[in-house]
Design a protein around this motif. Sequence first.
Motif, short mmCIF file in Angstrom:
data_model
loop_
_atom_site.label_atom_id
_atom_site.label_comp_id
_atom_site.label_asym_id
_atom_site.label_seq_id
_atom_site.Cartn_x
_atom_site.Cartn_y
_atom_site.Cartn_z
N MET A 1 -69.48 39.99 5.64
CA MET A 1 -68.31 40.39 4.88
C MET A 1 -67.68 39.17 4.22
O MET A 1 -67.82 38.05 4.70
N ALA A 2 -66.94 39.44 3.15
CA ALA A 2 -66.07 38.42 2.57
C ALA A 2 -64.64 38.84 2.86
O ALA A 2 -64.32 40.04 2.87
N PHE A 3 -63.77 37.87 3.14
CA PHE A 3 -62.38 38.14 3.50
C PHE A 3 -61.53 37.12 2.73
O PHE A 3 -61.83 35.93 2.76
N THR A 4 -60.52 37.58 2.03
CA THR A 4 -59.74 36.67 1.19
C THR A 4 -58.27 37.06 1.17
O THR A 4 -57.93 38.21 1.49
N THR A 5 -57.40 36.14 0.81
CA THR A 5 -55.97 36.43 0.70
C THR A 5 -55.37 35.68 -0.47
O THR A 5 -55.83 34.59 -0.82
N LEU B 1 -63.13 38.41 -4.11
CA LEU B 1 -64.24 38.99 -3.35
C LEU B 1 -65.50 39.05 -4.22
O LEU B 1 -66.59 38.67 -3.78
N GLY C 1 -58.14 41.01 1.15
CA GLY C 1 -59.20 41.97 0.88
C GLY C 1 -60.46 41.69 1.67
O GLY C 1 -60.72 40.55 2.08
N ILE C 2 -61.22 42.76 1.88
CA ILE C 2 -62.50 42.69 2.57
C ILE C 2 -63.57 43.27 1.65
O ILE C 2 -63.35 44.31 1.04
N ASP D 1 -63.56 30.89 -2.24
CA ASP D 1 -62.54 31.88 -2.61
C ASP D 1 -62.36 32.93 -1.53
O ASP D 1 -61.26 33.41 -1.30
N SER D 2 -63.45 33.31 -0.90
CA SER D 2 -63.38 34.24 0.22
C SER D 2 -64.07 33.60 1.41
O SER D 2 -65.00 32.83 1.25
N ALA D 3 -63.60 33.94 2.59
CA ALA D 3 -64.30 33.51 3.79
C ALA D 3 -65.49 34.42 3.99
O ALA D 3 -65.38 35.63 3.78
N ILE D 4 -66.60 33.85 4.41
CA ILE D 4 -67.78 34.67 4.69
C ILE D 4 -67.87 34.82 6.19
O ILE D 4 -67.98 33.84 6.91
N ILE D 5 -67.78 36.05 6.67
CA ILE D 5 -67.76 36.27 8.11
C ILE D 5 -68.85 37.23 8.52
O ILE D 5 -69.25 38.11 7.76
N PHE E 1 -57.88 46.28 10.61
CA PHE E 1 -57.46 45.38 9.54
C PHE E 1 -55.96 45.57 9.37
O PHE E 1 -55.50 46.71 9.26
N THR F 1 -59.21 32.00 5.94
CA THR F 1 -58.92 31.93 4.51
C THR F 1 -57.41 31.82 4.33
O THR F 1 -56.65 32.26 5.21
#
Lengths: 340, 340
Positions: free
Chosen positions: A52-56, A83, A148-149, B41-45, B54, B128
Motif C-alpha cells: 500500500m501507499a499511505f500519504t498525508t 498516491l 490517503g491509502i 510522496d507516499s509511504a510504501i507499507i 483507518f 509519512t
Amino acid sequence: MKNQPDTILLGHGSGGKLSHDLITELFARHFDNDILRQQSDSAIIENPGSQMAFTTDSFVVDPIFFPGGDIGKLAIAGTVNDLAVSGAIPKYLSVGFIIEEGFAYKDLERIVITMAKEIKKAGVKIVTGDTKVVDRGKCDKVFINSSGIGILDKKNVHISSGSHIKAGDKIIINGSIGDHGMAVMAARNDLNISADILSDCACLHDLIQSALEASDQIRFMRDATRGGLGTVIAELAKGKDFGIHLHEDQLIISEGVRGMCELLGFDPIYVANEGKVVMLVAAEDAQSVLAALKKHKSGTNSTIIGEITNDHPGKAWIETQVGGKRIIEMLSGQQLPRIC
Amino acid sequence: MKNQPDTILLGHGSGGKLSHDLITELFARHFDNDILRQQSDSAIIENPGSQMAFTTDSFVVDPIFFPGGDIGKLAIAGTVNDLAVSGAIPKYLSVGFIIEEGFAYKDLERIVITMAKEIKKAGVKIVTGDTKVVDRGKCDKVFINSSGIGILDKKNVHISSGSHIKAGDKIIINGSIGDHGMAVMAARNDLNISADILSDCACLHDLIQSALEASDQIRFMRDATRGGLGTVIAELAKGKDFGIHLHEDQLIISEGVRGMCELLGFDPIYVANEGKVVMLVAAEDAQSVLAALKKHKSGTNSTIIGEITNDHPGKAWIETQVGGKRIIEMLSGQQLPRIC
C-alpha cells in the motif's frame, strides 16, 4: 441544512449535538458511502492489496477560493496525486477540518460539494474524518488535512524511490508550469492584479494510470506542487550518481504566468503546480508514454523537457534559451507562502 | 539543530531548503524508521493484514503544554487509541503539522521528542508527514493532524460498530473521568486556578490488547474523548433497540476534577478524557476483563459502571446517588472548546 446556523460555532467542534448534526447533514450526506456510514472511530476497510501507499497533506491555501479550484479540490487532488505518483491506485481518504468560529456555513458547504465531486471523479472514498473548531482569529477560515491509502502493485514499488533511474531516461511533464501558484497569487486580496490564470488543480490518477499502461519502464514520478518543478528536480538530483539536464525551450509557461512572475520577481520553475506530474521514463518508451499522456485532458500539452545524464552527478541544471547553463538549487527561503 | 533558526519561518513551509532541513534535522531524526527514511510522496507499507482500521484526528488543544502531556502526546495517543478501540493493532501513523510563523523551534522540538517517545511506547511508526507554515496570527502556535492504520483481526470487526451488543452486557471504564478536560482548563492562562489535576492522556493499545486476550466477548469499545463519557453513551444509545443504564455511585471523579467542575459549571460526565476507554463486555466475562484491566498502569481503577438493558430502548440514563434517574443526552452547544 435544516438544523444548521449560518456560521460555524465553537460547539460544532465539541463532539456534541451540533457536531453530530454537522456530520450528518453536511459531511455524511455529500461524502456518503458504505464505510463512512458506520461513523465509528476508525473506518474498517478491506485489505487493498499486497502493498500500500499511505500519504498525508494539510492544506492552508489563501484564499480558499481561487480561479480553477478551492481548498477542497486541492485537498482531494493533492492526496490522490501523491498516491498516484507513487504508482498506487488511490482508494481511501480521510479528511480533517480545522474551522474558524464564524466561518460561513455556505462556504463550508461549497467546499464539501467540490470535494464530493472530486472524489467521485477520482474513484476514491472518504472513509473517516474529523472536525475541530477554533475560536475566531485562531486559524484562517478553514484548514483541511487529507490522508490517503492506495493499492500498490509490486511492479510499481520502485517508482516512489526512483531506484531504477538510469542515465538516458527522459523527463516528461504533462503541460505548462506555474499556473496554480500564479492563479492563487492573483486571487489574493492584497494584490490588485487581474490575470486570466486558472489553477491547474486536478486529480491525475487516470492520466498516470494510462502512462503506467503504456510502459513498464516508468522510473520515477512526482507531482510538482509546492516549490514547483525546480524543487522536484533539485531534490531528485541531490546525492545521486546521475545529473539532471532540463531544456528551458521545452518548458511551457503561459503569457499570463510569465507576466506575473516578471512583475512579482518569481522564477516560474519554482512556482507551485497542482496538476502536473514529472515523469522519468526509459528513453525507448518516452514517445509511447508521451502519446498516452496527450490523449488526456490534463495531458494535451505533455512535453519531454530533459534527460538523466552521467555528467555532473548530484546536480540539476537547465540549458537556457540563449545557450547558457543554470544550476537548479533548492530554494533557501520562502517562495510563496500558503500556496496549498 | 545546527541549521535551524530560533523560530519557525514561513520558508519552513515552502518545500525548499528550509523545509528540507527541518524534516532532516528534526522530524526524520526523531521519528526515524526504514519507511520514513525513503522520504517519498507516499509511504510504501506492507499489507498489514486482511482487514484494516483507518482513522484521522486533528489536534488544536490550547494550551499546547499542560500538566500530564502536550499536543504531541495527544496526537499520538488519540490516533493510537482510535485504532485500538476498533479492535485493531496500531501500526502506521502520518503526522501533519500546521505551524504559526514565529513559533519557537525549541517548543516544536519538545513536542516532536514527546511524540517520538509515545510512538516507541505504542510500537507504531510514523511513516509519512507534512509541514505547513502560516503567517503570524493565522493559526495558534501549532496544530497537528495524525492519521493511522491498524491491523484488524476478522474476529474483532464487530467491535467498532457494536453490532453484537446485547441486553445484560456490562459497561466498564478504566478509571476516573474528567481529568484531561480539567487539566487543560486549569492550565489556560486566563483562568487563575491552581489544581493538582494531571491529564490522563495515554496510549491504551496494550491495556485494550489485554482485555481482548481476556475475553472474546468484548462487544464495543470507544475512547471517551471530546464530549466525555456522556457523549459516548448518548451516541451509542441513539436509535438502538437497547437502553443504557449507568450508576453514578460507580463513577470515579477526583476531588480536584469535581471541585473545578462545580466552580466552572461543568458536568464531569461530559468532560474530555484522553486515556479512558468505555468497554461493553458480555456479563459472564466482565470480571475477567476487569481483572485484566486492573493489572495495567492505566487500568488500576477500572470499574463496572453500568449495563445494557431492554428497558427504554434508544435512551441512556444515569441512576443518581440519591436514587433519581437522569437522561444522558448529547450536549447541544459547546462544552469545552479546544480541549484536544
